[in-house]
Scaffold this active site. Structure first.
Site, mmCIF file in Angstrom:
data_model
loop_
_atom_site.group_PDB
_atom_site.id
_atom_site.type_symbol
_atom_site.label_atom_id
_atom_site.label_comp_id
_atom_site.label_asym_id
_atom_site.label_seq_id
_atom_site.Cartn_x
_atom_site.Cartn_y
_atom_site.Cartn_z
ATOM 1 N N SER A 167 2.756 4.598 -3.644
ATOM 2 C CA SER A 167 1.587 4.530 -2.766
ATOM 3 C C SER A 167 1.944 3.679 -1.547
ATOM 4 O O SER A 167 3.068 3.189 -1.432
ATOM 5 C CB SER A 167 0.405 3.908 -3.500
ATOM 6 O OG SER A 167 0.635 2.520 -3.632
ATOM 7 N N LYS A 168 0.961 3.504 -0.699
ATOM 8 C CA LYS A 168 1.193 2.750 0.545
ATOM 9 C C LYS A 168 1.716 1.339 0.268
ATOM 10 O O LYS A 168 2.419 0.766 1.077
ATOM 11 C CB LYS A 168 -0.108 2.660 1.331
ATOM 12 C CG LYS A 168 -0.518 3.977 1.927
ATOM 13 C CD LYS A 168 -1.299 3.759 3.228
ATOM 14 C CE LYS A 168 -1.687 5.084 3.839
ATOM 15 N NZ LYS A 168 -2.746 5.753 3.086
ATOM 16 N N ARG A 169 1.333 0.805 -0.878
ATOM 17 C CA ARG A 169 1.791 -0.537 -1.228
ATOM 18 C C ARG A 169 3.315 -0.648 -1.235
ATOM 19 O O ARG A 169 3.867 -1.721 -1.072
ATOM 20 C CB ARG A 169 1.307 -0.904 -2.641
ATOM 21 C CG ARG A 169 -0.100 -1.425 -2.728
ATOM 22 C CD ARG A 169 -0.417 -1.881 -4.130
ATOM 23 N NE ARG A 169 -0.267 -0.789 -5.096
ATOM 24 C CZ ARG A 169 0.668 -0.750 -6.034
ATOM 25 N NH1 ARG A 169 1.537 -1.723 -6.148
ATOM 26 N NH2 ARG A 169 0.721 0.262 -6.881
#
Ligand code: GLU
Length: 467
Positions: free
Chosen positions: A239-241
């Site tokens: 994910s963006k994390r």
């Protein structure tokens, strides 16, 4: 059989790594089989689909050079065709109109939940003979088979079966007349002659509904190949994390498309323990049976390693085209004012890790140097440095041949004349040339700067360091 694959993103966001891997695998399989690759934008969800997302997806595909043979098709431009198929299904009796009110459906749901059953439509309108006025709103439902199983042999996941009793008569046309996702996918894949559906495994559960639809339409059922998801460095869903996940972010961060493609191909596909694959090689070697079943993990270090590899080994011309994009991005718009970017690539490929870094380091060859790195000045500008710069100016002015070797040679002689090490000559000159104490060999650096500019940069440095 002509193999035809497609990439069918929903344009609700940028193209991320997972989507790009799906696109790559579909593209590679088509290329491997001398087949065709179709690009289709699944934009029926009008609330969530946006033009910037469509543009970003297409830009990403172009940057990765995953070109298509057909399309892009847009589902929103195919509504007439969907209506036509639905009208035919209503005629054939493979679909029916459903007038059930929200309240009835709500109540049905509550009851089923209370009885511990899975909420599903009970087929009420299939048998209902009530007359309805033409302006009464309705949805169209697919008449899913009631009994038996729907099965398929997924290329990656193996044999998968669903009980038809688990699937209900799902809606294929909403009350506003728009078709739904599972329906459009099937009509499109049928019309476009898609033979292999390669997509993320979040679609496994849609597959039995889609297969029943193909059968109801009398359409050939394609082969399905569902790819396991990609996990981040820490083992959770990517994910963006986990940093840059959009393809264009990787471009902005200075990765080469060749590096990203090589990286992506290894996310769920292997050929022995080989790690480096040119695009040509990927096409030759890519087969669906070598796709792995398990989720694959993202590893930024490996991507960095591949990027460094391709910066050094691709033709300088290829890398230079990407470097120019980065130079433009940091505001260096007139590359004609400086050296051929290919020369910059040759000088810096071993010295930088990304093209973003290379562009920053190369800026000084295209724009004037107006500042000197303070730490570099403190370390290298000492008593005698200005004298050395003055001598260097005269020596270099009289040099006939502005090439790295003679420049280096003349400066070495200068260092012995002054009885100092090469650092005391090279470093002040590097500061003069680039504003920093780090650059390729001093001769090479001066060639990149160019004769006239190099001489005037020495003059300017003499002035600045004399003050
Ligand atoms: N539009 C779907 C998505 O972006 C893909 C559907 C498909 O490949 O069948 O997830």
């Amino acid at each position: 059989m002509l193999v035809k694959t497609r990439f069918a993103p929903s344009p609700t966001g940028f193209l991320h790594v997972g989507g790009a891997r799906t696109a790559l695998f579909s593209w590679l399989y088509a290329r491997h089989c001398n087949g065709q690759f179709v690009m289709r934008i699944e934009d029926t969800d009008r609330e969530r689909s946006t033009q910037p997302a469509i543009d970003a997806i297409i830009d990403s595909m172009n940057w990765l050079n995953l070109y298509w043979d057909e399309g892009p098709y847009y589902q929103t431009r195919r509504f007439d065709r969907y209506r036509e198929v639905i009208a035919q299904m209503l005629k054939d009796g493979t679909a029916y109109k459903c007038y059930c009110s929200k309240e009835r459906l709500e109540k049905l749901r509550e009851e089923q939940m209370k009885n511990g059953e899975k909420p599903r439509y009970d087929g009420h309108c299939l048998h209902d003979t009530t007359e309805h006025s033409p302006d009464e709103p309705y949805v169209v439902r697919f008449k899913n088979p009631k009994d038996g199983v729907v099965a398929f042999d997924d290329v990656v996941k193996g044999h998968i079966e669903f009980q038809n009793s688990e699937l209900d008569d799902f809606i294929i046309q909403r009350s506003d007349g728009t078709p739904t996702y599972n329906f459009c996918v099937v009509v499109d894949d049928w019309d476009m002659g898609i033979t292999h559906v390669i997509r993320g495994d979040d679609h496994v559960n849609n597959t039995p509904r889609q297969i029943n639809l193909y059968k109801a339409l009398g359409a050939p059922v394609p082969t399905f190949c569902h790819l396991a998801m990609i996990l981040g460095d820490d083992g959770t869903k990517l994910s963006k994390r986990h940093g840059a996940v959009s393809v264009m972010q990787y471009r902005e961060d200075g990765y080469l498309p060749e590096a990203l493609l090589n990286y992506l191909v290894r996310l769920g596909w292997s050929h022995g323990d080989q790690e480096i694959f040119s695009v040509k090689e990927m096409i030759e070697l890519f087969t669906l049976d070598a796709i792995t079943k398990s989720a694959s993990g993202f590893n930024t270090k490996k991507l960095d390693w591949l990027n460094a590899h391709y910066m050094k080994t691709l033709p300088a011309k290829t890398v230079a085209a990407e470097l120019v994009w980065h130079l433009n991005r940091i505001g260096v718009t007139s590359v004609e004012n400086g050296p051929d970017p290919e020369l910059v690539v040759k000088a810096y490929a071993e010295r930088t890790h990304t093209l973003k870094e290379m562009a920053q380091k190369a800026r000084c060859y295209y724009e004037d140097v107006t500042e000197y790195d303070a730490a570099g000045v403190k370390k290298w500008i000492k008593d005698g440095s200005v004298e050395i710069l003055k001598d260097a100016l005269e020596t270099l002015k009289s040099l006939d041949n502005w090439e790295a070797l003679p420049i280096d040679k003349a400066l070495e002689e200068l260092a012995s004349r002054h009885e100092v090490g090469m650092g005391k000559v090279g470093q002040p000159l590097r500061l003069a040339m680039t504003g920093t104490a780090m650059s390729p060999g001093i001769g090479e650096t001066m060639v990149l700067v160019g004769r006239d500019r190099a001489l005037s940069r020495i003059e300017r440095a003499i002035e600045a360091f004399s003050a």
